[in-house]
Write a protein that holds these residues in place. Structure first.
Motif, PDB file in Angstrom:
ATOM      1  N   ALA A 116       1.879 -41.364 -11.223  1.00 47.38           N
ATOM      2  CA  ALA A 116       2.690 -40.272 -10.671  1.00 47.38           C
ATOM      3  C   ALA A 116       3.477 -40.809  -9.488  1.00 47.38           C
ATOM      4  N   GLU A 117       4.746 -40.446  -9.410  1.00 50.48           N
ATOM      5  CA  GLU A 117       5.588 -40.899  -8.303  1.00 50.48           C
ATOM      6  C   GLU A 117       6.711 -39.889  -8.079  1.00 50.48           C
ATOM      7  N   PHE A 118       7.239 -39.889  -6.833  1.00 46.00           N
ATOM      8  CA  PHE A 118       8.323 -38.976  -6.488  1.00 46.00           C
ATOM      9  C   PHE A 118       9.658 -39.501  -7.003  1.00 46.00           C
ATOM     10  N   ILE A 119      10.540 -38.576  -7.343  1.00 46.62           N
ATOM     11  CA  ILE A 119      11.948 -38.878  -7.595  1.00 46.62           C
ATOM     12  C   ILE A 119      12.734 -38.273  -6.440  1.00 46.62           C
ATOM     13  N   TRP A 120      13.609 -39.069  -5.829  1.00 47.10           N
ATOM     14  CA  TRP A 120      14.287 -38.611  -4.616  1.00 47.10           C
ATOM     15  C   TRP A 120      15.128 -37.378  -4.898  1.00 47.10           C
ATOM     16  N   THR A 121      15.011 -36.399  -4.012  1.00 47.89           N
ATOM     17  CA  THR A 121      15.854 -35.211  -4.042  1.00 47.89           C
ATOM     18  C   THR A 121      16.395 -34.969  -2.648  1.00 47.89           C
ATOM     19  N   GLU A 122      17.528 -34.314  -2.557  1.00 50.34           N
ATOM     20  CA  GLU A 122      18.127 -34.009  -1.263  1.00 50.34           C
ATOM     21  C   GLU A 122      17.161 -33.145  -0.449  1.00 50.34           C
ATOM     22  N   PRO A 123      16.892 -33.489   0.838  1.00 51.59           N
ATOM     23  CA  PRO A 123      15.840 -32.801   1.616  1.00 51.59           C
ATOM     24  C   PRO A 123      16.027 -31.301   1.723  1.00 51.59           C
ATOM     25  N   HIS A 124      17.275 -30.795   1.665  1.00 56.93           N
ATOM     26  CA  HIS A 124      17.508 -29.355   1.843  1.00 56.93           C
ATOM     27  C   HIS A 124      17.676 -28.620   0.513  1.00 56.93           C
TER      28      HIS A 124
ATOM     29  N   LYS B 234      15.343 -27.757  -1.534  1.00 58.04           N
ATOM     30  CA  LYS B 234      14.139 -26.964  -1.854  1.00 58.04           C
ATOM     31  C   LYS B 234      13.616 -27.297  -3.242  1.00 58.04           C
ATOM     32  N   ARG B 235      13.737 -28.565  -3.612  1.00 61.46           N
ATOM     33  CA  ARG B 235      13.231 -29.058  -4.881  1.00 61.46           C
ATOM     34  C   ARG B 235      12.418 -30.323  -4.617  1.00 61.46           C
ATOM     35  N   VAL B 236      11.319 -30.452  -5.323  1.00 64.51           N
ATOM     36  CA  VAL B 236      10.504 -31.662  -5.283  1.00 64.51           C
ATOM     37  C   VAL B 236      10.291 -32.102  -6.719  1.00 64.51           C
ATOM     38  N   LYS B 237      10.705 -33.311  -7.058  1.00 65.38           N
ATOM     39  CA  LYS B 237      10.583 -33.812  -8.420  1.00 65.38           C
ATOM     40  C   LYS B 237       9.544 -34.936  -8.462  1.00 65.38           C
ATOM     41  N   VAL B 238       8.635 -34.832  -9.448  1.00 68.36           N
ATOM     42  CA  VAL B 238       7.576 -35.826  -9.626  1.00 68.36           C
ATOM     43  C   VAL B 238       7.640 -36.350 -11.056  1.00 68.36           C
ATOM     44  N   LYS B 239       7.663 -37.662 -11.180  1.00 68.45           N
ATOM     45  CA  LYS B 239       7.662 -38.301 -12.497  1.00 68.45           C
ATOM     46  C   LYS B 239       6.230 -38.667 -12.862  1.00 68.45           C
ATOM     47  N   LEU B 240       5.756 -38.126 -13.994  1.00 69.17           N
ATOM     48  CA  LEU B 240       4.396 -38.352 -14.451  1.00 69.17           C
ATOM     49  C   LEU B 240       4.411 -39.198 -15.718  1.00 69.17           C
ATOM     50  N   LYS B 241       3.482 -40.125 -15.811  1.00 73.11           N
ATOM     51  CA  LYS B 241       3.297 -40.928 -17.018  1.00 73.11           C
ATOM     52  C   LYS B 241       1.920 -40.601 -17.577  1.00 73.11           C
ATOM     53  N   VAL B 242       1.889 -40.126 -18.849  1.00 72.11           N
ATOM     54  CA  VAL B 242       0.639 -39.655 -19.447  1.00 72.11           C
ATOM     55  C   VAL B 242       0.406 -40.357 -20.781  1.00 72.11           C
ATOM     56  N   GLN B 243      -0.834 -40.335 -21.244  1.00 73.36           N
ATOM     57  CA  GLN B 243      -1.230 -40.896 -22.530  1.00 73.36           C
ATOM     58  C   GLN B 243      -2.016 -39.850 -23.314  1.00 73.36           C
ATOM     59  N   LYS B 244      -1.898 -39.969 -24.666  1.00 72.61           N
ATOM     60  CA  LYS B 244      -2.657 -39.058 -25.521  1.00 72.61           C
ATOM     61  C   LYS B 244      -2.854 -39.706 -26.889  1.00 72.61           C
ATOM     62  N   GLU B 245      -3.997 -39.449 -27.490  1.00 76.47           N
ATOM     63  CA  GLU B 245      -4.280 -39.963 -28.825  1.00 76.47           C
ATOM     64  C   GLU B 245      -3.657 -39.038 -29.852  1.00 76.47           C
ATOM     65  N   VAL B 246      -2.827 -39.639 -30.746  1.00 74.65           N
ATOM     66  CA  VAL B 246      -2.118 -38.836 -31.744  1.00 74.65           C
ATOM     67  C   VAL B 246      -2.572 -39.248 -33.145  1.00 74.65           C
ATOM     68  N   LEU B 247      -1.666 -39.405 -34.086  1.00 74.34           N
ATOM     69  CA  LEU B 247      -1.973 -39.604 -35.496  1.00 74.34           C
ATOM     70  C   LEU B 247      -2.930 -40.758 -35.738  1.00 74.34           C
ATOM     71  N   ASN B 248      -4.047 -40.458 -36.382  1.00 71.64           N
ATOM     72  CA  ASN B 248      -5.008 -41.480 -36.826  1.00 71.64           C
ATOM     73  C   ASN B 248      -5.476 -42.403 -35.692  1.00 71.64           C
ATOM     74  N   GLY B 249      -5.575 -41.877 -34.448  1.00 67.82           N
ATOM     75  CA  GLY B 249      -6.111 -42.658 -33.336  1.00 67.82           C
ATOM     76  C   GLY B 249      -5.099 -43.482 -32.579  1.00 67.82           C
ATOM     77  N   VAL B 250      -3.821 -43.350 -32.867  1.00 73.19           N
ATOM     78  CA  VAL B 250      -2.785 -44.082 -32.119  1.00 73.19           C
ATOM     79  C   VAL B 250      -2.635 -43.453 -30.733  1.00 73.19           C
ATOM     80  N   ILE B 251      -2.633 -44.304 -29.677  1.00 73.10           N
ATOM     81  CA  ILE B 251      -2.470 -43.834 -28.294  1.00 73.10           C
ATOM     82  C   ILE B 251      -1.000 -43.954 -27.923  1.00 73.10           C
ATOM     83  N   LEU B 252      -0.371 -42.825 -27.642  1.00 75.60           N
ATOM     84  CA  LEU B 252       1.041 -42.775 -27.281  1.00 75.60           C
ATOM     85  C   LEU B 252       1.183 -42.504 -25.786  1.00 75.60           C
ATOM     86  N   GLU B 253       2.090 -43.254 -25.158  1.00 84.40           N
ATOM     87  CA  GLU B 253       2.360 -43.091 -23.724  1.00 84.40           C
ATOM     88  C   GLU B 253       3.765 -42.567 -23.538  1.00 84.40           C
ATOM     89  N   GLN B 254       3.910 -41.590 -22.631  1.00 89.31           N
ATOM     90  CA  GLN B 254       5.209 -40.951 -22.444  1.00 89.31           C
ATOM     91  C   GLN B 254       5.356 -40.503 -20.994  1.00 89.31           C
TER      92      GLN B 254
END
Length: 505
Positions: free
Chosen positions: A98-106, A108-128
């Motif tokens: 997880a990490e911040f994405i820069w936004t203009e201080p005024h 009133k938005r905070v953006k966070v980039k998340l990287k997640v993993q999950k097991e999908v078809l037939n046990g394949v682990i997909l990262e997105q």
């Protein structure tokens, strides 16, 4: 390698993707990464927009249902807060980064980039990776709302006192509070006689503040009192105002102390005449004649409390005429001392010469000036001194070298460094003389910081942008100063500068 041995070459098998028919390494889904991502979106059902409640007055965020967390933009605390707001969503996937994405201080938005993993078809682990946008909704917290409605509507107060004739301890404590941001929750700070009052909108903030004071100064156990403000008989709820009384030990740095016999014995027959060299949550005592040092914690002190024989307000200036070294150099708790016999006389009276022993032989030279306690001319009335029948008081005890005669050390001369200060309401009822006295004591505190590197170890000093180097700087040769590498840059951008930085980027 012998001729009978041979290498078996292994080739990586390839198969065709069942969708786009390109060659790829085999996997349980029999699909390439591009096709797999087009078929499966592991972020589906996860929130991409979240509303968070932000208090613009104290810069804190609401943790439902009623807890407020103080955090700065793009700080570790704010990132943790944002991720925990997605706690239910992240149970479906595995969070990798997880990490911040820069936004203009005024914005009133905070953006966070998340990287997640999950097991999908037939046990394949997909990262997105995906981006979550947090929209700030401004709402004042309970403490700020109460203060805006009525600044005197506090819930808990901490009355900090020290029974001495100067405020040097409070000047030092102010800088410690600023460095650790310990008084951030105080809605009002007011100067009082022999102390300061801190007002809080929450009892827990006051308790936390009292605990911090006990970690940085030798305080007595706080005394608590409470007063009933209102009572709702229907809901059976009570509103109280709490007051915590905290007293700091009257022993200060550079004080001369005659230890009570009971305390001297508990410290291995130290002294009985000692000086205080350092005060934190412990009191450091030094015997200037033997260089023995002992530490007295706050529990030991308040078990058998005692007062100073003489304080720094009673220091007298002496001229040094002769110095004879008696002992080699000793290192005592990162300080260097050398015992020497010196010949001195009061600056205001050369009619009497004093031959005394001191621990300042490493810095004193003939022609210097020193500050010390005049035990020859002072009228002492102390019960602890009378308990030592065979003890003979020395005529003079030197405390430190004086740089007052240096032309570089004129009072009020600008320095290349500065300190920040708390927003303290002054006690105007005591008149102009009190303000002038505080200015003199503050100047003495600044000089102590220059002369004692150990004293400024836990403080933050900043570059003074208004300082103009003088051509006469060489006149102050030998005068202690604060090295530039110890100074911080005071970065305080205005709203216009924020906007300019955003446009440049």
């Amino acid at each position: 390698m012998s001729a009978n041995m041979f290498l078996i070459t292994r080739t990586q098998g390839t198969i065709l993707c069942c969708k786009c028919r390109i060659l790829m390494a085999p996997n349980p889904a029999n699909m390439c990464v591009t096709c797999l991502r087009s078929e499966v979106d592991i972020t589906e059902g996860l929130r991409k927009n979240v509303t968070i409640v932000h208090c613009p007055e104290c810069d804190s965020y609401l943790k439902p249902p009623r807890t407020w967390l103080k955090a700065q933009l793009e700080s570790k605390e704010l990132l943790t807060y944002c991720v925990k707001r997605l706690e239910t969503d992240l149970k479906k996937v595995r969070l990798v980064n997880a990490e911040f994405i820069w936004t203009e201080p005024h914005s009133k938005r905070v953006k966070v980039k998340l990287k997640v993993q999950k097991e999908v078809l037939n046990g394949v682990i997909l990262e997105q990776s995906y981006v979550v946008e947090y929209v700030q909704q401004d709402q004042m917290c309970e403490s700020c709302t109460r203060f805006q409605a009525n600044p005197d509507q506090w819930v808990a107060s901490v009355q900090l006192r020290q029974r001495v004739l100067h405020r040097r301890t409070f000047f030092y404590l102010e800088q410690v509070l600023l460095k650790h941001d310990a008084a951030a929750h105080a809605i009002k700070i007011k100067q009082r006689d022999q102390g300061i009052d801190f007002f809080f909108g929450n009892k827990s903030h006051a308790l936390k503040f009292v605990g911090f004071l006990g970690e940085v100064s030798p305080t007595d156990k706080s005394k608590r009192s409470e007063r009933l403000v209102s009572h709702d008989t229907k809901n059976n709820t009570y509103n109280y105002k709490y007051t915590f009384s905290v007293e700091i030990s009257p022993i200060c740095r550079e004080d001369l102390i005659c230890l009570p016999p009971r305390v001297a014995v508990s410290l291995g027959n130290l002294g009985p005449l000692v000086i205080c060299t350092k005060v934190t949550n412990n009191i450091t005592l030094l015997d200037p004649f033997t260089l023995r040092q002992c530490f007295l914690d706050k529990d030991q002190y308040w078990r058998y409390p005692f007062k100073s024989l003489l304080s720094s307000r009673q220091l007298v200036e002496y001229d040094v005429f002769n110095v004879e070294i008696v002992s080699p150099e000793y290192n005592v708790d990162s300080f260097k001392y050398v015992i020497a016999d010196v010949e001195v006389a009061r600056v205001t009276d050369y009619g009497k010469l004093f031959y005394v022993r001191t621990h300042l032989g490493h810095i004193l030279k003939p022609g210097d000036r020193a500050l010390g306690y005049d035990l020859y001319g002072v009228n002492l009335n102390d019960d602890d001194v009378d308990k030592y029948r065979d003890f003979i008081l020395p005529e003079v005890i030197l405390m430190k070298k004086s740089y007052e005669e240096k032309p570089h050390r004129k009072r009020g001369k600008p320095r290349p460094w500065k300190l920040k200060s708390l927003n303290i309401e002054l006690d105007e009822s005591r008149g102009r003389s009190n303000v002038e006295k505080m200015n003199v004591e503050y100047e003495e505190f600044l000089r102590d910081l220059e002369e004692n590197p150990e004293l400024r170890f836990n403080l933050s000093l900043y570059h003074n942008e208004d300082y103009q180097p003088s051509e006469m700087a060489s006149d102050g040769e030998g005068v202690p100063f604060v090295p530039l590498e110890e100074l911080f840059a005071d970065l305080e951008l205005t709203e216009e500068e924020y906007e300019e930085d955003g446009m440049e980027e």
